[in-house]
Design a protein around this motif. Sequence first.
Motif, PDB file in Angstrom:
ATOM      1  N   GLN A  84       0.810  -1.221   0.000  1.00 10.60           N
ATOM      2  CA  GLN A  84       0.000   0.000   0.000  1.00 10.60           C
ATOM      3  C   GLN A  84       0.844   1.272   0.000  1.00 10.60           C
ATOM      4  N   GLY A  85       2.156   1.141  -0.247  1.00  8.04           N
ATOM      5  CA  GLY A  85       3.011   2.312  -0.341  1.00  8.04           C
ATOM      6  C   GLY A  85       3.651   2.763   0.958  1.00  8.04           C
ATOM      7  N   VAL A  86       3.454   2.007   2.032  1.00 11.39           N
ATOM      8  CA  VAL A  86       3.987   2.401   3.332  1.00 11.39           C
ATOM      9  C   VAL A  86       5.515   2.307   3.341  1.00 11.39           C
ATOM     10  N   GLY A  87       6.049   1.200   2.860  1.00  7.66           N
ATOM     11  CA  GLY A  87       7.500   1.045   2.809  1.00  7.66           C
ATOM     12  C   GLY A  87       8.135   2.083   1.904  1.00  7.66           C
ATOM     13  N   ALA A  88       7.517   2.346   0.766  1.00  8.96           N
ATOM     14  CA  ALA A  88       8.041   3.359  -0.161  1.00  8.96           C
ATOM     15  C   ALA A  88       8.050   4.732   0.494  1.00  8.96           C
ATOM     16  N   ALA A  89       7.012   5.038   1.270  1.00  9.38           N
ATOM     17  CA  ALA A  89       6.963   6.336   1.952  1.00  9.38           C
ATOM     18  C   ALA A  89       8.110   6.463   2.960  1.00  9.38           C
ATOM     19  N   VAL A  91      11.040   4.890   2.806  1.00 12.13           N
ATOM     20  CA  VAL A  91      12.283   5.029   2.051  1.00 12.13           C
ATOM     21  C   VAL A  91      12.421   6.448   1.514  1.00 12.13           C
ATOM     22  N   ARG A  92      11.345   6.991   0.953  1.00  8.05           N
ATOM     23  CA  ARG A  92      11.403   8.381   0.452  1.00  8.05           C
ATOM     24  C   ARG A  92      11.733   9.347   1.587  1.00  8.05           C
ATOM     25  N   HIS A  93      11.182   9.107   2.777  1.00 13.38           N
ATOM     26  CA  HIS A  93      11.503   9.954   3.931  1.00 13.38           C
ATOM     27  C   HIS A  93      12.998   9.861   4.243  1.00 13.38           C
ATOM     28  N   GLY A  94      13.523   8.661   4.283  1.00 15.24           N
ATOM     29  CA  GLY A  94      14.943   8.478   4.549  1.00 15.24           C
ATOM     30  C   GLY A  94      15.808   9.185   3.516  1.00 15.24           C
ATOM     31  N   LEU A  95      15.412   9.099   2.261  1.00 12.18           N
ATOM     32  CA  LEU A  95      16.180   9.747   1.196  1.00 12.18           C
ATOM     33  C   LEU A  95      16.048  11.263   1.242  1.00 12.18           C
ATOM     34  N   SER A  96      14.977  11.760   1.852  1.00 10.81           N
ATOM     35  CA  SER A  96      14.848  13.217   2.007  1.00 10.81           C
ATOM     36  C   SER A  96      15.826  13.731   3.067  1.00 10.81           C
ATOM     37  N   LEU A  97      16.246  12.855   3.963  1.00 14.51           N
ATOM     38  CA  LEU A  97      17.195  13.222   5.009  1.00 14.51           C
ATOM     39  C   LEU A  97      18.637  13.100   4.530  1.00 14.51           C
ATOM     40  N   GLN A  98      18.875  12.168   3.640  1.00 14.26           N
ATOM     41  CA  GLN A  98      20.202  11.970   3.063  1.00 14.26           C
ATOM     42  C   GLN A  98      20.043  11.367   1.680  1.00 14.26           C
ATOM     43  N   SER A  99      20.623  12.018   0.698  1.00 13.71           N
ATOM     44  CA  SER A  99      20.385  11.638  -0.694  1.00 13.71           C
ATOM     45  C   SER A  99      21.132  10.379  -1.132  1.00 13.71           C
ATOM     46  N   GLU A 117      14.998  -2.091  -6.017  1.00 15.85           N
ATOM     47  CA  GLU A 117      15.381  -1.713  -7.379  1.00 15.85           C
ATOM     48  C   GLU A 117      14.333  -0.784  -7.997  1.00 15.85           C
ATOM     49  N   ARG A 118      13.060  -1.027  -7.737  1.00 15.04           N
ATOM     50  CA  ARG A 118      12.010  -0.111  -8.235  1.00 15.04           C
ATOM     51  C   ARG A 118      12.124   1.263  -7.584  1.00 15.04           C
ATOM     52  N   MET A 119      12.639   1.307  -6.357  1.00 14.98           N
ATOM     53  CA  MET A 119      12.831   2.579  -5.649  1.00 14.98           C
ATOM     54  C   MET A 119      14.068   3.326  -6.154  1.00 14.98           C
ATOM     55  N   GLY A 120      14.846   2.704  -7.031  1.00 13.40           N
ATOM     56  CA  GLY A 120      16.010   3.372  -7.601  1.00 13.40           C
ATOM     57  C   GLY A 120      17.351   2.929  -7.039  1.00 13.40           C
ATOM     58  N   PHE A 121      17.355   1.935  -6.175  1.00 11.40           N
ATOM     59  CA  PHE A 121      18.616   1.406  -5.659  1.00 11.40           C
ATOM     60  C   PHE A 121      19.262   0.539  -6.737  1.00 11.40           C
TER      61      PHE A 121
END
Length: 145
Positions: A84-89, A91-99, A117-121
Amino acid sequence: MIVIRSSKPDDGERVVEIWRDAVDATHHFLAPNDRMAIDEMVCGFLPAAPLWLAVDANDRPIAFMLIDEGHMEALFVDPEVRGQGVGAALVRHGLSLQSTMTTDVNEQNGQAVGFYERMGFRRTGRSPLDGQGRPYPLIHLRYGG
């Protein structure tokens, strides 16, 4: 809407519950003795760890993430809300803190590898053993940089 907040001391029991449910749903490759040993280790540190939590409308944790010095040590989502997008949210939060971020994922957990991999890793390597020397190969991943 997914709300993300820092963990509090009274979140510990729920976080362990999320970890157990998520592992039981996704880590079928773990030998029973290894599963028990990992559970004991996790219960010893997870409740007091500085986590980012995704919480529901009642402020009940539904997923958590642990980042230590740019490395995502853990990301676990309650199976009830998986997909439901919870994990993606988180990860995006973590990446907002450090790119730039790294993480490791069990090779046998193909869904998790695909998620990252879908998240860009991108894959940067592989280890034949997990961090405790058990025979669960790890895929090393990196985002950014």
